[in-house]
Write a protein that holds these residues in place. Sequence first.
Motif, PDB file in Angstrom:
ATOM      1  N   SER A  98       0.826  -1.203   0.000  1.00  0.00           N
ATOM      2  CA  SER A  98       0.000   0.000   0.000  1.00  0.00           C
ATOM      3  C   SER A  98       0.863   1.256   0.000  1.00  0.00           C
ATOM      4  O   SER A  98       0.542   2.237  -0.671  1.00  0.00           O
ATOM      5  N   ILE A  99       1.965   1.224   0.771  1.00  0.00           N
ATOM      6  CA  ILE A  99       2.870   2.379   0.801  1.00  0.00           C
ATOM      7  C   ILE A  99       3.487   2.609  -0.569  1.00  0.00           C
ATOM      8  O   ILE A  99       3.607   3.749  -1.042  1.00  0.00           O
ATOM      9  N   PHE A 100       3.878   1.528  -1.241  1.00  0.00           N
ATOM     10  CA  PHE A 100       4.484   1.660  -2.566  1.00  0.00           C
ATOM     11  C   PHE A 100       3.483   2.201  -3.588  1.00  0.00           C
ATOM     12  O   PHE A 100       3.876   2.825  -4.579  1.00  0.00           O
ATOM     13  N   MET A 101       2.185   1.970  -3.348  1.00  0.00           N
ATOM     14  CA  MET A 101       1.169   2.459  -4.267  1.00  0.00           C
ATOM     15  C   MET A 101       1.028   3.973  -4.219  1.00  0.00           C
ATOM     16  O   MET A 101       0.585   4.586  -5.194  1.00  0.00           O
ATOM     17  N   ILE A 102       1.386   4.587  -3.078  1.00  0.00           N
ATOM     18  CA  ILE A 102       1.202   6.035  -2.932  1.00  0.00           C
ATOM     19  C   ILE A 102       2.043   6.813  -3.941  1.00  0.00           C
ATOM     20  O   ILE A 102       1.516   7.652  -4.681  1.00  0.00           O
ATOM     21  N   PRO A 103       3.383   6.588  -4.027  1.00  0.00           N
ATOM     22  CA  PRO A 103       4.130   7.309  -5.065  1.00  0.00           C
ATOM     23  C   PRO A 103       3.716   6.914  -6.477  1.00  0.00           C
ATOM     24  O   PRO A 103       3.761   7.736  -7.390  1.00  0.00           O
ATOM     25  N   GLN A 104       3.271   5.643  -6.666  1.00  0.00           N
ATOM     26  CA  GLN A 104       2.780   5.237  -7.982  1.00  0.00           C
ATOM     27  C   GLN A 104       1.552   6.043  -8.385  1.00  0.00           C
ATOM     28  O   GLN A 104       1.454   6.533  -9.517  1.00  0.00           O
ATOM     29  N   LEU A 105       0.608   6.191  -7.464  1.00  0.00           N
ATOM     30  CA  LEU A 105      -0.596   6.966  -7.744  1.00  0.00           C
ATOM     31  C   LEU A 105      -0.260   8.437  -7.984  1.00  0.00           C
ATOM     32  O   LEU A 105      -0.801   9.071  -8.899  1.00  0.00           O
ATOM     33  N   LEU A 106       0.638   8.970  -7.167  1.00  0.00           N
ATOM     34  CA  LEU A 106       1.006  10.378  -7.284  1.00  0.00           C
ATOM     35  C   LEU A 106       1.636  10.680  -8.641  1.00  0.00           C
ATOM     36  O   LEU A 106       1.197  11.603  -9.355  1.00  0.00           O
ATOM     37  N   PHE A 107       2.647   9.895  -9.010  1.00  0.00           N
ATOM     38  CA  PHE A 107       3.322  10.138 -10.287  1.00  0.00           C
ATOM     39  C   PHE A 107       2.441   9.758 -11.465  1.00  0.00           C
ATOM     40  O   PHE A 107       2.578  10.322 -12.552  1.00  0.00           O
ATOM     41  N   GLY A 108       1.517   8.803 -11.254  1.00  0.00           N
ATOM     42  CA  GLY A 108       0.572   8.467 -12.311  1.00  0.00           C
ATOM     43  C   GLY A 108      -0.360   9.614 -12.633  1.00  0.00           C
ATOM     44  O   GLY A 108      -0.607   9.928 -13.805  1.00  0.00           O
ATOM     45  N   LEU A 109      -0.861  10.275 -11.589  1.00  0.00           N
ATOM     46  CA  LEU A 109      -1.745  11.426 -11.799  1.00  0.00           C
ATOM     47  C   LEU A 109      -0.986  12.600 -12.406  1.00  0.00           C
ATOM     48  O   LEU A 109      -1.484  13.282 -13.314  1.00  0.00           O
ATOM     49  N   LEU A 110       0.230  12.862 -11.903  1.00  0.00           N
ATOM     50  CA  LEU A 110       1.034  13.963 -12.456  1.00  0.00           C
ATOM     51  C   LEU A 110       1.376  13.710 -13.921  1.00  0.00           C
ATOM     52  O   LEU A 110       1.339  14.636 -14.748  1.00  0.00           O
ATOM     53  N   HIS A 111       1.698  12.459 -14.243  1.00  0.00           N
ATOM     54  CA  HIS A 111       2.032  12.128 -15.625  1.00  0.00           C
ATOM     55  C   HIS A 111       0.823  12.296 -16.544  1.00  0.00           C
ATOM     56  O   HIS A 111       0.967  12.687 -17.716  1.00  0.00           O
ATOM     57  N   TYR A 112      -0.368  12.022 -16.036  1.00  0.00           N
ATOM     58  CA  TYR A 112      -1.577  12.153 -16.854  1.00  0.00           C
ATOM     59  C   TYR A 112      -1.799  13.607 -17.279  1.00  0.00           C
ATOM     60  O   TYR A 112      -2.224  13.879 -18.412  1.00  0.00           O
ATOM     61  N   PHE A 113      -1.481  14.544 -16.374  1.00  0.00           N
ATOM     62  CA  PHE A 113      -1.704  15.963 -16.678  1.00  0.00           C
ATOM     63  C   PHE A 113      -0.475  16.627 -17.297  1.00  0.00           C
ATOM     64  O   PHE A 113      -0.598  17.674 -17.939  1.00  0.00           O
ATOM     65  N   TYR A 114       0.717  16.056 -17.092  1.00  0.00           N
ATOM     66  CA  TYR A 114       1.948  16.648 -17.638  1.00  0.00           C
ATOM     67  C   TYR A 114       2.714  15.575 -18.409  1.00  0.00           C
ATOM     68  O   TYR A 114       3.808  15.154 -18.025  1.00  0.00           O
TER      69      TYR A 114
END
Length: 395
Positions: A241-257
């Motif tokens: 679950s902890i590893f998913m947090i940076p994955q989700l964060l960078f996934g969302l940032l990558h979607y917009f940038y």
Amino acid sequence: MKEKTHLVRNRCLFSIFIIFIYFLCHRVPLNGIDMSAYDNLGLDLGAILTLAVNGSNKRCYVMSLGISPYITSSLIISIVQAMRSKESKARTSPKAMNYWITAISFVVALVQSIFYALELKYMDSNMMSVLLVIFELMAGASIAQYLLLKNKKYGVGGFAPIIVVNMTESLVAIMFGSTFVDLRIPLMISLIMVIIMIFMEMHEKRIPLQRVSVHNVHAEKNYLAIKYNPVGFMAIMFGSSIFMIPQLLFGLLHYFYKDNESLTWLYINLNMSKPFGMCIYIGLMFIFSILLALLFINPKELSEDLLQSGDSIVNVPAGKPTRRYIRKWVLLLSFISTTIMCTCLAVCLYLQYKGIVPSTVAMLPTTFMMLSGLLCTLYLEIKAYRDFDSYKPFI
């Protein structure tokens, strides 16, 4: 004479009922999703790590989030509580704790639902379809959380039955979808890790205590017990679950940038199939496991409790020496158990990365390790209920 409570039977039957309900509900597909795109979807390494809490690597089901929002929020609250003073903890009611866990679960579920919904393949992609899927994913997470809470209150194992369903289903799919040649090495490693895990779960370091209120034949049975694996299988599950947090964060940032090269590199490499992601995951697991042990088995609180009660560890002065002594054992046991688990993870990831074993079976040792730890916990809880149920009231 009063009848027995039949506590074990009633709680086990309730957990079986919860398993049945969850098994029926967790394969309901989302509306508007192109299911044909997920028919032949295989299990990648990152998906296998989260199957225990998510229930499926295919994000096309209503319960695709599983109990991961609740587990993540519970972890956050547990860490915050462990860092607070004893007086602050005493002023916090269980109702307030549940309120904050529910609130954080809602936020985590919303973020995960948005991330999942943006990645899905739709029959007719439009804003309403995405919003409907987000709502359905959050509803599925709420149902899973409701079942979990009911089982914690009336069943056995807390979230264990849901995890057992997820892990058993994934293990059956992997075993039947793989050849003996592919399974040979992972199963040998799994056997070794299961034996080690059961040993660490069922044994404990007993630190003898000298209690001022006990001066009889039972005095020698007083001790402070610390399991050889202080945090059990929880570290592996929470680590995912902890590893998913940076994955989700960078996934969302990558979607917009999407034009940002650094974000693109992080988005591509922050997964279990890349060396960078493997190293980050193992490093997070190692640090997180030791910190979790120190938070859940707080040497400061234990030493203060002993000091206030007038008790002490045999041949160890009260106060700071006691705190250092307890911390030494917690660190030593957590370091040994974490090293064993992280070594297993590193071997599995190396075998997958070098192509020695397929990615679909590479994490079998980790899955069996979690399952064995979970079953040990279930056994100990049922044994405690059975012992309680064995006493016959006589008043």
